[in-house]
Design an enzyme around this catalytic site. Structure first.
Site, short mmCIF file in Angstrom:
data_model
loop_
_atom_site.label_atom_id
_atom_site.label_comp_id
_atom_site.label_asym_id
_atom_site.label_seq_id
_atom_site.Cartn_x
_atom_site.Cartn_y
_atom_site.Cartn_z
CB SER A 199 40.73 25.33 18.29
OG SER A 199 41.71 24.31 18.29
CD GLU A 322 35.82 19.54 16.01
OE1 GLU A 322 36.76 20.14 15.47
OE2 GLU A 322 34.92 20.13 16.64
CG HIS A 423 39.69 21.70 14.49
ND1 HIS A 423 38.92 21.69 15.63
CD2 HIS A 423 40.76 22.49 14.76
CE1 HIS A 423 39.51 22.42 16.56
NE2 HIS A 423 40.62 22.93 16.06
#
Length: 519
Positions: A199, A322, A423
């Site tokens: 990330s 995600e 995610h």
């Protein structure tokens, strides 16, 4: 290393240039936690570049994690509430096997958290299993987040009060410099450092790969789910900084007050910015790296396309779903409805005045179900994560080896919850640390055996890349061919791995190779 206690060989002492550090046995390796790599950035040093750590004279017991960087305690990130919070937060942790005189590869982890939350003390980042499996040295790093690390106040600098840029990235660079200077004492090879992150941690790495200040500090990189285009220009940064001063009720003439203000007051304003900015401008982050002509000389994805990135081996990839976790958490950090996604695309078009209208229309037409949740999530995923990673992979593969993956695996429970391969769901697979969430639902409907097999393959590939520069295993796992145009071979990671040529070809073609982001 010398033994401090002979009973059960429970501790190890390491002499660093700054003092003696005592580590403790953790399974088949030893762990040193909370080692300072820089001095406390507080008082007059708040909003300034990190300084070398103060040496210590007595042996330092490195049993516990260092303080977490100032941030909200009420975030979705699970952090041990007993760990203190302090501006004296620039520390790192090392896991290393018993040294045998042969330098070992080093992996350095940079955590994510939208540049605003997170800590190396999160249990999912525990480095024991990777260090044991890979027979290597594993380092996890704390750095300044939120306003302390990614608020650009340089437009308000005066002769007496200087505010520097990209402090979180500067912290990461300082940590990597510490690794170059000190890791040999722990049995690590400073010439064989792989930096990896997820990330905003992964996007930090794509920024560092284009930063002259980070050149030579790492030999390889692994980038997981990076919002690599979330890097902004100085004009936008100045607007965000002005809003920050409004939130804390400080005029530019009183800018010096920021050096003495209680840090929790700044945390509260930082939190407000983190959610206010993406709510007002979907698809943007409130606090993020800034193109400053120094640490970040150019927009990173564009720099990759111009061949300015450090020419080192790269593994890069994204997760299939995600955006799903942001919908579940009702987080504004990503647009997840058809209305907010459409608003994001209108803003992108406005930010690129020379972008032909038909180009936007082509992108939109690639998502025929964009008015539905699934289509909106797919558009958000591709704008924020998938396309930036593909743009980087295409560009970097012209100059250095690249391996691309797409993580598709999800347990039955995550599928039922419509999270899928959301995610950050790959993190426990990479570190081998499942069950680190309070009331972790991952295996409520089964799937543990399959997940453990996926994790074992991923860990071996990550370790093989760090050790040999190629993510190949010798146990019959699917061959992972390098990524290159035009085939764009991609490892699709699932219960059974598949090597697929250009799995997102239609979407990639619709977007084209022009970088679309916000300035």
């Amino acid at each position: 290393m010398t033994e401090v206690e002979t009973t059960h060989e429970t501790t190890r002492s390491v002499n660093t240039p700054y003092g003696e550090a005592i580590g403790h046995r953790d399974g088949d390796v030893f762990a040193w936690k909370g080692i300072p790599y820089a001095a406390a950035p507080d008082g007059e040093h708040r909003f300034r570049a990190p300084r070398p750590p103060e040496p210590w004279t007595e042996p330092r017991d490195c049993r516990s994690f260092g303080a977490i960087a100032p941030q909200s305690r009420n975030s979705p990130v699970p952090i041990d509430q007993s760990i203190p919070m302090s501006e004296d937060c620039l520390s790192l942790n090392v896991w290393a096997p018993e040294p045998d005189g042969t330098p070992r590869p080093v992996m350095v982890w940079i955590h994510g958290g939208a540049y605003s939350i997170g800590s190396s003390a999160q249990s999912v980042y525990d480095g024991r299993h990777l260090a044991e499996l890979g027979d290597l040295v594993l380092v996890t790093v704390n750095y300044r987040v939120g306003a302390f690390g990614f608020l650009d106040l340089s437009s308000f600098s005066t002769e007496d009060d200087v505010f520097e840029t990209n402090l979180g990235l500067r912290d990461q660079i300082a940590a990597l410099q510490w690794v170059q200077q000190c890791i040999a004492s722990f049995g690590g090879d400073p010439a064989q450092v792989t930096v990896f992150g997820e990330s905003s941690g992964g996007a930090s790495i794509t920024s560092l790969m284009t930063s002259p200040k980070a050149e030579g500090l790492f030999a390889q990189a692994i980038v997981q789910s990076a919002p690599a285009t979330s890097v902004y220009g100085p004009e936008r940064a100045a607007v965000v900084a002005s809003r920050f001063l409004e939130l804390i009720d400080v005029t530019p003439e009183r800018i010096h007050e920021l050096k003495t203000m209680d840090f929790m007051t700044l945390v509260a304003a930082s939190d407000t910015l983190c959610y206010e900015v993406p709510t007002r401008a979907p698809g943007t982050l409130g606090l993020a790296p800034v193109v400053d002509g120094d640490v970040v000389p150019r927009y990173p994805v564009a720099a990759f396309q111009k061949g300015y990135a450090h020419r080192i081996p790269l593994m890069i990839g994204t997760n299939h779903d995600e955006a799903s976790i942001f919908r579940l958490m009702k987080s504004p950090l990503m647009p997840v409805t058809s209305d907010t996604v459409s608003e994001m695309f209108r803003a992108i078009a406005n930010d690129h005045a020379d972008l032909p209208a038909f180009r936007v229309a082509e992108i939109m037409s690639a998502y025929p179900d964009r008015s539905k949740t699934a289509g909106a999530l797919a558009m958000s995923r591709d704008a924020g994560f998938r396309m930036p990673s593909l743009w980087i992979a295409d560009a970097h593969s012209r100059h250095a080896p690249v391996w691309m993956y797409r993580f598709d695996h999800a347990t039955p429970m995550l599928k039922a919850a419509r999270i899928g391969a959301g995610h950050a769901t790959e993190l426990p697979y990479v570190f081998g640390n499942f069950g680190t969430l309070n009331r972790d639902p991952t295996f409520w409907l089964g799937g543990r055996k399959s997940a453990m097999a996926v994790s074992a393959r991923m860990m071996k590939r990550w370790v093989a890349f760090a050790r040999h520069g190629v993510p190949a295993t010798l146990d019959g796992a699917k061959h992972w061919a390098p990524y290159a145009e035009p085939t764009r071979s991609t490892l699709v990671i699932d219960s059974q791995d598949q090597l697929v040529d250009d799995p997102d070809a239609a979407l990639r073609a619709a977007w084209g190779d022009r970088v679309l982001g916000f300035s």
